[in-house]
Design a protein around this motif. Sequence first.
Motif, PDB file in Angstrom:
ATOM      1  N   LEU A 209       1.030  -1.565  -0.026  1.00 49.03           N
ATOM      2  CA  LEU A 209      -0.125  -0.418  -0.114  1.00 49.03           C
ATOM      3  C   LEU A 209       0.981   1.503  -0.128  1.00 49.03           C
ATOM      4  O   LEU A 209       0.422   2.576   0.097  1.00 49.03           O
ATOM      5  N   CYS A 223      -7.073   1.560   2.741  1.00 50.54           N
ATOM      6  CA  CYS A 223      -7.625   1.461   1.673  1.00 50.54           C
ATOM      7  C   CYS A 223      -8.403   2.804   1.616  1.00 50.54           C
ATOM      8  O   CYS A 223      -9.369   2.364   2.271  1.00 50.54           O
ATOM      9  N   GLU A 228      -9.177  -0.260  -4.241  1.00 46.03           N
ATOM     10  CA  GLU A 228      -8.095  -0.015  -3.590  1.00 46.03           C
ATOM     11  C   GLU A 228      -7.579  -1.574  -2.503  1.00 46.03           C
ATOM     12  O   GLU A 228      -6.914  -2.331  -3.117  1.00 46.03           O
TER      13      GLU A 228
END
Length: 552
Positions: A209, A223, A228
């Motif tokens: 991430l 997220c 995502e």
Amino acid sequence: METKPWFKQSKIIHFDRNRPFKDVWEYVSNPENIASHAFYPFIRFSLRVKIYEQKREQKQGKQKQGKLVRLEKPKKREISYASHLDSNIFSFYAEKLTDKYENLLKNENCGQSVIAYRKDLGKSNVDFALDAFVKVKKFCEANQQDCIVAICYDIKDFYGSLDHKILKEKLCEVLQTGNPAQLPKDYFNIYKAMTKFSWVEKDALLEPLGINKKWLSARDCFCQNAKEFREKVRANQLIQSNKQCYGIPQGSSISPVFSNIYMLSFDREMTQYAEQRNAFYLRYSDDILWLCLENSCAEDKEKIESELRELRLEVNGDKKKESRFKYDSGKIENVSMENGTAVPLEYLGFSFDGKCCFLRNKTLSNYYIKMSGFITRLKRLAAYSKQDCGELYVGKIYRGFSHLAKKQAKRTNFILYALEADKKFKEAGLRSGIRHQIRKHWDFIHRQIKKEKRMEVEAVGFSRTEGKNKEGKDVDFIRLHILRAASTTSRKELTTTEVGKIPDSIYVEVKLLDQLKAVSYPSTIVLKTEEKIREGQIVREVTGFEQPKPKK
């Protein structure tokens, strides 16, 4: 709109964000939403707990507190926490299940034997420990010719060992579905989320991430949206799942209710067996206390362990303890010995040796360790904020770790909890040594704040600084210039070899200026030092000094 007790907005970082109560209520109160809800994976991290134990020493025929010793192997505990919406769903259904479980226990004989995660009992751990110790006393008085045995069991990996099939049958019984193999759709989805649970390791999330661990606390979620999550978490195969037919995650709000429901048949059987055998049974989550007569002890132990095996559970042999008490000449004596010392009954953070009640050594040592760590962190915060120590953190320390918490705010802490326990034990007619155990906590707090040390140095002079610092504040301090031994230290060998002298300086309180002027430099002196916050750093400041005593 007024919130409910089950609703919580947490500061944890997960795959979703916090939602207002109105939105959560509209969602969780509709069973159709829960029946089709897609739960996010749990986020898991390992909590390594350093375990300390305070040894008891035999001095002049009496047992006294000894040194604090850290055990070699730290305890590792896997903690899983659900996303914000999932957590509120679990909390909502945990409250509904608890109400149904409590209603079921009202018609059962085991209602007073199960004491963990209950709403209707209105008691604390102090009360439960007190009940157990009073029961030991009454047992001994009623059976003066016999020896009373108190056995403490701990179930090994309790949450990780719950059998899914048995759990489902017990849930159907509590919900009264009429079919032991079929749950309502909303409850079944929650059951599935807790048994076939999935998780993501917290540390594994950061790199995919693109998150810097240092700035993790500045984010509100991992997220930004579900897309995502699918592209960066699911696509990178970070999700792991439980493929076993046993085990539920520890850390969810519904896990304690599931564990109580799972043990329902065991609680019924053992309570009924205790009534038949003139014994006493208590269970707090995975901690079981059994009181019985010595002549029936072996048979009772076999019964307990066989009932646990039927539930696919195993006793933790390392934590199983037996204490024996006997009534002798009007007094209760502890007759169990291990390595030459008596084995007290330890239950829910307290211990009982037949004569007096105490805080358990591990409980007391954990308090001192937490206090010490808290003070160290606040000192660093004070240095980072470039403020002097004192008001910045002393009030927080008093509220969290001293007897002054009640005066400063309407809250409790460990010391107030210990004082309340001491009062209740004495009111019940038991002797208590708890107040004696915590009598030095005030001195310990201030020793940790000051971190007093004595050090012998070679002083070569001093200088005084007066004026204003970069922030425009008035400053007035003295630096004592010293020659400190330059050394090479090996952590493994723990040896120090002097290889020369290097110049250094240390802060000195201004009130010592006249005494410093009277010293003829260079001179060897013994400094009394404390930790202080100066110019945004934690430093050692001299609060006094003296000439070293001549060696004999």
